[in-house]
Design a protein around this motif. Structure first.
Motif, PDB file in Angstrom:
ATOM      1  N   GLY A 196       0.943  -1.283   0.072  1.00 55.17           N
ATOM      2  CA  GLY A 196       0.034   0.024  -0.115  1.00 55.17           C
ATOM      3  C   GLY A 196       0.702   1.284  -0.006  1.00 55.17           C
ATOM      4  O   GLY A 196       0.609   2.272  -0.756  1.00 55.17           O
ATOM      5  N   MET A 197       1.850   1.089   0.909  1.00 56.37           N
ATOM      6  CA  MET A 197       2.879   2.337   0.999  1.00 56.37           C
ATOM      7  C   MET A 197       3.516   2.441  -0.362  1.00 56.37           C
ATOM      8  O   MET A 197       3.807   3.674  -0.826  1.00 56.37           O
ATOM      9  N   GLU A 198       4.236   1.665  -0.951  1.00 62.51           N
ATOM     10  CA  GLU A 198       4.673   1.603  -2.299  1.00 62.51           C
ATOM     11  C   GLU A 198       3.813   2.325  -3.474  1.00 62.51           C
ATOM     12  O   GLU A 198       4.292   3.038  -4.087  1.00 62.51           O
ATOM     13  N   TYR A 199       2.532   1.927  -3.281  1.00 58.01           N
ATOM     14  CA  TYR A 199       1.739   2.431  -4.294  1.00 58.01           C
ATOM     15  C   TYR A 199       1.465   3.891  -4.029  1.00 58.01           C
ATOM     16  O   TYR A 199       1.324   4.594  -5.020  1.00 58.01           O
ATOM     17  N   LEU A 200       1.364   4.381  -2.930  1.00 61.53           N
ATOM     18  CA  LEU A 200       1.244   5.712  -2.550  1.00 61.53           C
ATOM     19  C   LEU A 200       2.443   6.492  -3.062  1.00 61.53           C
ATOM     20  O   LEU A 200       2.277   7.751  -3.512  1.00 61.53           O
ATOM     21  N   HIS A 201       3.493   6.094  -2.543  1.00 62.93           N
ATOM     22  CA  HIS A 201       4.815   6.762  -2.946  1.00 62.93           C
ATOM     23  C   HIS A 201       5.009   6.764  -4.362  1.00 62.93           C
ATOM     24  O   HIS A 201       5.455   7.828  -4.901  1.00 62.93           O
ATOM     25  N   GLN A 202       4.627   5.917  -5.357  1.00 62.26           N
ATOM     26  CA  GLN A 202       4.682   5.827  -6.737  1.00 62.26           C
ATOM     27  C   GLN A 202       3.846   6.916  -7.052  1.00 62.26           C
ATOM     28  O   GLN A 202       4.071   7.391  -8.300  1.00 62.26           O
ATOM     29  N   ASN A 203       2.754   7.225  -6.418  1.00 69.09           N
ATOM     30  CA  ASN A 203       1.796   8.129  -6.778  1.00 69.09           C
ATOM     31  C   ASN A 203       2.382   9.738  -6.199  1.00 69.09           C
ATOM     32  O   ASN A 203       1.341  10.637  -6.182  1.00 69.09           O
ATOM     33  N   HIS A 204       3.480   9.821  -5.643  1.00 69.02           N
ATOM     34  CA  HIS A 204       3.921  10.994  -5.173  1.00 69.02           C
ATOM     35  C   HIS A 204       3.084  11.429  -3.955  1.00 69.02           C
ATOM     36  O   HIS A 204       2.700  12.677  -3.909  1.00 69.02           O
ATOM     37  N   ILE A 205       2.595  10.474  -3.257  1.00 67.39           N
ATOM     38  CA  ILE A 205       1.838  10.759  -2.055  1.00 67.39           C
ATOM     39  C   ILE A 205       2.561  10.181  -0.769  1.00 67.39           C
ATOM     40  O   ILE A 205       3.211   9.010  -0.555  1.00 67.39           O
ATOM     41  N   ILE A 206       2.729  11.182   0.470  1.00 65.69           N
ATOM     42  CA  ILE A 206       3.258  10.914   1.423  1.00 65.69           C
ATOM     43  C   ILE A 206       1.963  10.463   2.450  1.00 65.69           C
ATOM     44  O   ILE A 206       1.327  11.375   2.797  1.00 65.69           O
ATOM     45  N   HIS A 207       2.352   9.361   3.334  1.00 70.80           N
ATOM     46  CA  HIS A 207       1.215   9.006   4.447  1.00 70.80           C
ATOM     47  C   HIS A 207       1.146  10.186   5.301  1.00 70.80           C
ATOM     48  O   HIS A 207       0.079  10.646   5.705  1.00 70.80           O
ATOM     49  N   ARG A 208       2.364  10.230   6.208  1.00 70.83           N
ATOM     50  CA  ARG A 208       2.563  11.209   7.279  1.00 70.83           C
ATOM     51  C   ARG A 208       2.216  10.815   8.336  1.00 70.83           C
ATOM     52  O   ARG A 208       2.347  11.430   9.431  1.00 70.83           O
ATOM     53  N   ASP A 209       1.144   9.776   8.674  1.00 69.60           N
ATOM     54  CA  ASP A 209       0.763   9.256   9.908  1.00 69.60           C
ATOM     55  C   ASP A 209       0.881   7.827  10.052  1.00 69.60           C
ATOM     56  O   ASP A 209      -0.364   7.174  10.358  1.00 69.60           O
ATOM     57  N   LEU A 210       1.651   6.931   9.459  1.00 65.75           N
ATOM     58  CA  LEU A 210       1.730   5.553   9.333  1.00 65.75           C
ATOM     59  C   LEU A 210       1.914   5.072  10.657  1.00 65.75           C
ATOM     60  O   LEU A 210       3.090   5.283  11.520  1.00 65.75           O
ATOM     61  N   LYS A 211       0.856   4.243  11.373  1.00 64.87           N
ATOM     62  CA  LYS A 211       1.069   3.649  12.725  1.00 64.87           C
ATOM     63  C   LYS A 211       0.062   2.641  12.650  1.00 64.87           C
ATOM     64  O   LYS A 211      -0.839   2.426  11.788  1.00 64.87           O
ATOM     65  N   THR A 212      -0.059   1.705  13.459  1.00 65.93           N
ATOM     66  CA  THR A 212      -0.993   0.490  13.743  1.00 65.93           C
ATOM     67  C   THR A 212      -2.641   1.149  13.776  1.00 65.93           C
ATOM     68  O   THR A 212      -3.330   0.196  13.437  1.00 65.93           O
ATOM     69  N   ALA A 213      -2.747   2.078  14.328  1.00 64.87           N
ATOM     70  CA  ALA A 213      -4.017   2.631  14.568  1.00 64.87           C
ATOM     71  C   ALA A 213      -4.597   2.865  13.349  1.00 64.87           C
ATOM     72  O   ALA A 213      -5.847   2.821  13.101  1.00 64.87           O
ATOM     73  N   ASN A 214      -3.991   3.199  12.275  1.00 66.19           N
ATOM     74  CA  ASN A 214      -4.204   3.828  10.754  1.00 66.19           C
ATOM     75  C   ASN A 214      -4.230   2.435   9.961  1.00 66.19           C
ATOM     76  O   ASN A 214      -4.293   2.670   8.834  1.00 66.19           O
ATOM     77  N   LEU A 215      -3.822   1.407  10.373  1.00 63.00           N
ATOM     78  CA  LEU A 215      -3.920   0.152   9.794  1.00 63.00           C
ATOM     79  C   LEU A 215      -5.073  -0.840  10.009  1.00 63.00           C
ATOM     80  O   LEU A 215      -5.245  -1.113  11.203  1.00 63.00           O
ATOM     81  N   LEU A 216      -6.121  -0.902   8.968  1.00 63.75           N
ATOM     82  CA  LEU A 216      -7.314  -1.785   9.258  1.00 63.75           C
ATOM     83  C   LEU A 216      -7.242  -2.847   8.584  1.00 63.75           C
ATOM     84  O   LEU A 216      -6.491  -3.245   7.602  1.00 63.75           O
ATOM     85  N   MET A 217      -8.010  -3.899   9.365  1.00 62.75           N
ATOM     86  CA  MET A 217      -8.068  -5.321   8.934  1.00 62.75           C
ATOM     87  C   MET A 217      -9.306  -5.612   8.443  1.00 62.75           C
ATOM     88  O   MET A 217     -10.342  -5.204   9.278  1.00 62.75           O
ATOM     89  N   ASP A 218      -9.267  -6.544   7.294  1.00 58.99           N
ATOM     90  CA  ASP A 218     -10.521  -7.027   6.981  1.00 58.99           C
ATOM     91  C   ASP A 218     -10.297  -8.882   7.203  1.00 58.99           C
ATOM     92  O   ASP A 218      -9.659  -8.966   8.300  1.00 58.99           O
ATOM     93  N   THR A 219     -10.851  -9.318   6.619  1.00 59.28           N
ATOM     94  CA  THR A 219     -10.557 -10.936   6.999  1.00 59.28           C
ATOM     95  C   THR A 219      -9.342 -11.646   6.632  1.00 59.28           C
ATOM     96  O   THR A 219      -8.586 -12.100   7.620  1.00 59.28           O
TER      97      THR A 219
END
Length: 322
Positions: free
Chosen positions: A168-191
């Motif tokens: 996911g982060m590689e995709y964002l960076h390839q599109n010139h987007i910085i996440h800026r708040d990468l942490k486990t609270a911002n990582l969501l889970m499906d099944t």
């Protein structure tokens, strides 16, 4: 696992001023930032382009509150028969800056499509009822999974989660987007996946940013110091996430966020766990290097983790075969 975007951090409010005062008292100067990067679109432009993603609030059913932020709340809801997550900005906190942040978030969510980035469904862009609707992730956050449910990950599962985040982060960076708040609270889970999106911004033309954002326990030292930063700031945050995955502990859990920030600024890092895979320990340390240019890119990290995952799977198969 999915990456998530949010306009306001949950636990950094009030800390920026405290950080300024504390760092001013500590040795060394505290580089200031005279300007924030411009939002790529202002609120009016976003509204003009809303088209078929503008949410009809009459069709949106708001259910239970599932999280609170400093300037908005997250609810579970139903829209056109689909389970959704609804982030609603509190009207009493609205100002020009927040509306610009909201417009920036909508602009980015509209543009990104990846299996490891939370899916944007629509937004209500008419003030004062600003809200963003995304897919609902039934598994909750990775933070809760690790720290509230006290789950300890097996190495293969840990690597799967880490690879999801990296893709996911590689995709964002390839599109010139910085996440800026990468942490486990911002990582969501499906099944079976992890997705993310947080306080993202498009990189400005110079390739560096100077705005303050993020959460101190996961924040790169250059961001803490208000220095220009680029995509490598996300790599530093990922190192702390990886440490969490390995240890199932909260980083710097004996410190306040401010103490952690001051420590990171002076070279402090989480204590390396015993009995962790040596390749993970090596990767962790390279990702949280003080000098951003010494940190690997997410494409390099993904390759390393996928190679390690294959090795682990082959070893497991060999052991089970015997």
């Amino acid at each position: 696992m999915l990456l998530t975007l949010q306009c306001c951090g949950q636990d950094t409010d009030g800390l920026n001023k405290a950080m300024e005062k504390a760092v001013a008292r500590s040795k060394g100067s505290f580089p200031g930032s005279s300007h924030s990067p411009p939002a790529i679109e202002d609120a009016s432009e976003t509204q003009e382009k809303s088209g078929d993603w503008e949410i009809d609030r009459r069709l949106l059913k708001i259910g239970e509150k599932i999280a609170c932020g400093s300037c908005g709340d997250l609810y579970r809801g139903i829209y056109l028969g689909q389970d959704v997550a609804v982030k609603i900005l509190r009207s009493e906190h609205l100002n020009d800056t927040l509306e610009d942040e909201f417009a920036q978030e909508v602009a980015i969510l509209r543009e990104v499509q990846h299996r490891n980035v939370v899916r944007f469904i629509g937004a209500c862009t008419k003030s004062p009822q600003l809200s963003i609707v995304t897919e609902y992730m039934p598994g909750g956050s990775l933070y809760d999974y690790l720290h509230k449910n006290h789950n300890v990950l097996k190495l293969s599962q840990l690597l799967k989660f880490a690879i999801d985040v990296c893709k996911g982060m590689e995709y964002l960076h390839q599109n010139h987007i910085i996440h800026r708040d990468l942490k486990t609270a911002n990582l969501l889970m499906d099944t079976d996946n992890v997705a993310d999106f947080g306080v993202a911004r498009f990189l400005n033309q110079g390739g560096v940013m100077t705005a303050e954002t993020g959460t101190y326990r996961w924040m790169a030292p250059e961001v803490i110091n208000h220095q220009p930063y680029d995509q490598k700031a996300d790599v530093f945050s990922f190192a702390v996430v990886l440490w969490e995955l390995v240890t199932a502990k909260v980083p710097y859990d004996t410190m306040t966020p401010l103490q952690a920030a001051l420590g990171v600024r002076q070279g402090l890092r989480p204590e390396l766990p015993e009995n962790a895979h040596p390749k993970l320990l090596d990767l962790m340390q390279r990702c949280w290097e003080a000098a951003p240019d010494k940190r690997p890119s997410f494409s390099e990290i993904t390759t390393e983790l996928e190679t390690l995952f294959e090795e682990v799977e082959e070893t497991t198969e060999a052991v089970n075969g015997n």
